[in-house]
Write a protein that holds these residues in place. Structure first.
Motif, PDB file in Angstrom:
ATOM      1  N   VAL A 314       0.835  -1.205   0.000  1.00  0.00           N
ATOM      2  CA  VAL A 314       0.000   0.000   0.000  1.00  0.00           C
ATOM      3  C   VAL A 314       0.869   1.254   0.000  1.00  0.00           C
ATOM      4  O   VAL A 314       0.713   2.155  -0.833  1.00  0.00           O
ATOM      5  N   LEU A 315       1.818   1.329   0.949  1.00  0.00           N
ATOM      6  CA  LEU A 315       2.689   2.503   1.006  1.00  0.00           C
ATOM      7  C   LEU A 315       3.642   2.545  -0.179  1.00  0.00           C
ATOM      8  O   LEU A 315       3.984   3.621  -0.674  1.00  0.00           O
ATOM      9  N   ASP A 316       4.087   1.388  -0.657  1.00  0.00           N
ATOM     10  CA  ASP A 316       4.990   1.371  -1.811  1.00  0.00           C
ATOM     11  C   ASP A 316       4.299   1.871  -3.074  1.00  0.00           C
ATOM     12  O   ASP A 316       4.972   2.316  -4.013  1.00  0.00           O
ATOM     13  N   ALA A 317       2.968   1.821  -3.107  1.00  0.00           N
ATOM     14  CA  ALA A 317       2.244   2.363  -4.260  1.00  0.00           C
ATOM     15  C   ALA A 317       2.374   3.874  -4.353  1.00  0.00           C
ATOM     16  O   ALA A 317       2.090   4.459  -5.406  1.00  0.00           O
ATOM     17  N   LEU A 318       2.816   4.513  -3.261  1.00  0.00           N
ATOM     18  CA  LEU A 318       2.989   5.960  -3.266  1.00  0.00           C
ATOM     19  C   LEU A 318       4.348   6.382  -3.805  1.00  0.00           C
ATOM     20  O   LEU A 318       4.595   7.581  -3.979  1.00  0.00           O
ATOM     21  N   ARG A 319       5.224   5.435  -4.090  1.00  0.00           N
ATOM     22  CA  ARG A 319       6.582   5.788  -4.504  1.00  0.00           C
ATOM     23  C   ARG A 319       6.597   6.576  -5.810  1.00  0.00           C
ATOM     24  O   ARG A 319       7.308   7.577  -5.929  1.00  0.00           O
ATOM     25  N   GLN A 320       5.821   6.141  -6.786  1.00  0.00           N
ATOM     26  CA  GLN A 320       5.802   6.854  -8.066  1.00  0.00           C
ATOM     27  C   GLN A 320       5.154   8.227  -7.958  1.00  0.00           C
ATOM     28  O   GLN A 320       5.710   9.217  -8.457  1.00  0.00           O
ATOM     29  N   ARG A 371      13.186  -4.842  14.873  1.00  0.00           N
ATOM     30  CA  ARG A 371      13.715  -4.697  13.515  1.00  0.00           C
ATOM     31  C   ARG A 371      12.651  -5.027  12.475  1.00  0.00           C
ATOM     32  O   ARG A 371      12.519  -4.340  11.457  1.00  0.00           O
ATOM     33  N   ARG A 372      11.893  -6.074  12.704  1.00  0.00           N
ATOM     34  CA  ARG A 372      10.865  -6.481  11.746  1.00  0.00           C
ATOM     35  C   ARG A 372       9.767  -5.428  11.626  1.00  0.00           C
ATOM     36  O   ARG A 372       9.223  -5.204  10.544  1.00  0.00           O
ATOM     37  N   TYR A 373       9.448  -4.767  12.743  1.00  0.00           N
ATOM     38  CA  TYR A 373       8.331  -3.827  12.733  1.00  0.00           C
ATOM     39  C   TYR A 373       8.626  -2.640  11.819  1.00  0.00           C
ATOM     40  O   TYR A 373       7.838  -2.304  10.934  1.00  0.00           O
ATOM     41  N   LEU A 374       9.769  -1.997  12.017  1.00  0.00           N
ATOM     42  CA  LEU A 374      10.084  -0.828  11.192  1.00  0.00           C
ATOM     43  C   LEU A 374      10.560  -1.214   9.794  1.00  0.00           C
ATOM     44  O   LEU A 374      10.552  -0.378   8.893  1.00  0.00           O
ATOM     45  N   SER A 375      10.947  -2.487   9.594  1.00  0.00           N
ATOM     46  CA  SER A 375      11.339  -2.918   8.253  1.00  0.00           C
ATOM     47  C   SER A 375      10.131  -3.044   7.330  1.00  0.00           C
ATOM     48  O   SER A 375      10.304  -3.247   6.119  1.00  0.00           O
ATOM     49  N   LYS A 376       8.911  -2.943   7.881  1.00  0.00           N
ATOM     50  CA  LYS A 376       7.713  -2.937   7.041  1.00  0.00           C
ATOM     51  C   LYS A 376       7.667  -1.688   6.162  1.00  0.00           C
ATOM     52  O   LYS A 376       6.964  -1.680   5.150  1.00  0.00           O
ATOM     53  N   SER A 378       9.496   0.008   3.541  1.00  0.00           N
ATOM     54  CA  SER A 378      10.528  -0.470   2.627  1.00  0.00           C
ATOM     55  C   SER A 378      11.622   0.569   2.425  1.00  0.00           C
ATOM     56  O   SER A 378      11.415   1.778   2.589  1.00  0.00           O
ATOM     57  N   GLY A 379      12.803   0.073   2.044  1.00  0.00           N
ATOM     58  CA  GLY A 379      13.937   0.955   1.797  1.00  0.00           C
ATOM     59  C   GLY A 379      13.685   1.975   0.698  1.00  0.00           C
ATOM     60  O   GLY A 379      13.992   3.164   0.874  1.00  0.00           O
ATOM     61  N   PRO A 380      13.132   1.568  -0.465  1.00  0.00           N
ATOM     62  CA  PRO A 380      12.847   2.563  -1.514  1.00  0.00           C
ATOM     63  C   PRO A 380      11.879   3.657  -1.068  1.00  0.00           C
ATOM     64  O   PRO A 380      12.021   4.807  -1.485  1.00  0.00           O
TER      65      PRO A 380
END
Length: 506
Positions: A314-320, A371-376, A378-380
């Motif tokens: 969902v959040l990665d869809a905002l990258r573009q 670590r797992r929680y904030l790794s949700k 994504s790096g990009p």
């Protein structure tokens, strides 16, 4: 005369096309044919138009009625063609003349008793009609405030079809009041004075508003992350008329003007729940493509609380949209591009229990869970976030203080002053905000001081920065320099920008 014509508008996203509504009444078996790629709602117009005319004291032709919506290849949808079809039928059977409707665009849905109801997308429809040379429009009373934003056109409103027919037959002209945009009244909005402490987070919000930079707030529950984010629109400059028209047009086609005045100059804030889907976030739909939250936040703030709890993707869809300022949605029914220039504010807890702050003694989560929680996130996506700020719990001293912090009006004065400095600097450019400076210009015209660039190159050589990160820091340093009223960013500005981006202590 057995042929009648009227004019309406078909919308595809924010783009409108003028549609000629033609009605032919001929001898034959009584029937009603609707041509021109109508959807289901438009196909149902026959029963609405027939009942509205009969209940308004008009006659329905007991002959073969053919309605053509041209251009025929353009898909048409919605009930906004009802009123134009009804008027074209009355012209075809000789009840009214054709001349009063020449050069007039007609928008409105008909109720069964003849009342004219509001429709979506009136403002973008009128913009398309005006570009085609139309200077007069008939709209529903509920759409009048929105339609009045088109000051170049004469807007007439009627509550029912009987009033409209009386106007067409007698020539009475309705008076259109002058456009009066809402005043920018900060007293009606939440104020930054309500926030206790949080000096770093308040400063980061000021920087974000000054340069249009995206912000991530990380802190435990109750620290004030949501309070700060919800008050950012109060420190943003008021929208100009062109921006207000764009925002109103977007909310009009989405049908969300009920929660926002069409004439408001206040930057919008959209805060979808963290359970929102990708379609809700960026837009979409199977039959009709509608704008999502990132488009509704155009020229405003998109605030996503509990960001790590969002579904995957969902959040990665905002990258573009974050990079281009637009979002293009492709479906089987077509492809549409919506504007999406927004300020993204993310809020997150430091861990699943939310207590991993300070020395972390109250936290019950394992290091792997943290670590797992904030790794949700994504790096990009994080690479596109300009600032990451730790929001610490409010201390006892800060809660006991009787003096309030700076109000939104005081902060807004500094934001407006910084934006004016940037606007003057970019007077010959195509952009106006520091966050919009192209990468090429950052390496040529808008470089910081030599010592500051050496610091950034060292970070880049040590692989502590990406190329995008370097450009983000330079843009951020220009905003810090504007707030300090310095002509060019120096080493301290760049170092502070680096601290804001990396989330280290200020």
């Amino acid at each position: 005369m057995t042929l009648g014509q009227s004019t309406s508008v078909a919308l595809l996203g924010l783009d409108g096309s003028v549609v000629n509504v033609e009605v032919d009444i001929a001898d034959g078996i009584p029937m009603y044919s609707l041509l021109g790629l109508p959807d289901a709602a438009l196909n149902e117009s026959r029963d609405r138009v027939r009942a509205a005319l009969i209940n308004s004291g008009e006659s329905w032709p007991n002959r073969k009625v053919t309605v053509s919506l041209s251009p025929a290849w353009l898909p048409k949808s919605g009930s906004g063609f009802d009123l134009s079809i009804a008027l074209a039928i009355l012209i075809a059977q000789g009840s009214i003349s054709q001349e009063p409707l020449d050069g007039v665009v007609v928008l409105g849905e008909l109720a069964l008793d003849g009342r004219i109801r509001s429709v979506r997308g009136v403002l973008p429809a009128l913009i398309a009609a005006y570009k085609s040379g139309i200077k007069r429009a008939f709209v529903a009373p509920e759409n009048y405030a929105e339609a009045s934003l088109m000051t170049q056109m004469q807007i007439l409103t009627f509550s029912n079809i009987s009033q409209l027919l009386r106007f067409l037959r007698t020539g009475e002209v309705s008076f259109s009041p002058k456009l009066d945009l809402d005043d920018f009244n900060l007293d009606e909005l939440p104020d930054f004075a309500d926030v206790a402490g949080q000096t770093n987070a308040r400063f980061a919000a000021e920087v974000a508003a000054s340069g249009g930079h995206h912000l991530l707030l990380i802190g435990p529950p109750g620290a004030g992350k949501t309070m700060i984010a919800s008050r950012i629109p109060t420190i943003l400059p008021e929208l100009n008329v062109e921006q207000a028209l764009e925002v109103t047009a977007v909310h009009s086609i989405a049908g969300s003007l009920g929660t926002r005045s069409p004439m408001s100059l206040i930057a919008p804030i959209v805060a979808p729940h963290h359970s929102a889907s990708r379609v809700a976030m960026v837009g979409g739909g199977s039959h009709a493509i509608k704008p999502g939250a990132c488009t509704l936040a155009h020229h405003g703030v998109l605030f996503i609380d509990e960001a790590p709890e969002c579904a995957i993707g969902v959040l990665d869809a905002l990258r573009q949209p974050l990079e281009s300022g637009t979002v293009t949605i492709a479906r089987s029914v077509g492809s549409l591009t919506f504007p999406a220039q927004f300020l993204l504010i993310l809020a997150a807890n430091p861990c699943p229990c939310g207590k991993f702050t300070g020395k972390g003694r109250a936290c019950i989560c394992s290091s792997l869970q943290v670590r797992r929680y904030l790794s949700k996130l994504s790096g990009p996506l994080m690479d596109r976030i300009d600032m990451r700020v730790q929001v610490e719990p409010v201390s006892r001293v800060e809660m006991s203080q009787t003096e309030l912090g700076e109000s939104s009006s005081v902060i807004r004065e500094r934001v407006v002053r910084a934006r004016n400095i940037a606007k003057q600097r970019f007077s010959d450019e195509k952009w106006s905000l520091n966050s919009q400076i192209p990468s090429r210009a950052l390496r040529t015209t808008y470089k910081p001081e030599r010592s500051a660039m050496n610091f950034l190159h060292d970070q880049l050589d040590r692989e502590l920065l990406t190329a995008r990160g370097l450009h983000k820091i330079i843009r951020l340093s220009w905003t810090l320099a504007d707030l300090a009223e310095r002509p060019i960013p120096n080493l301290s500005d760049v170092q502070r920008a680096h601290q804001l981006r990396e989330g280290s202590d200020l």
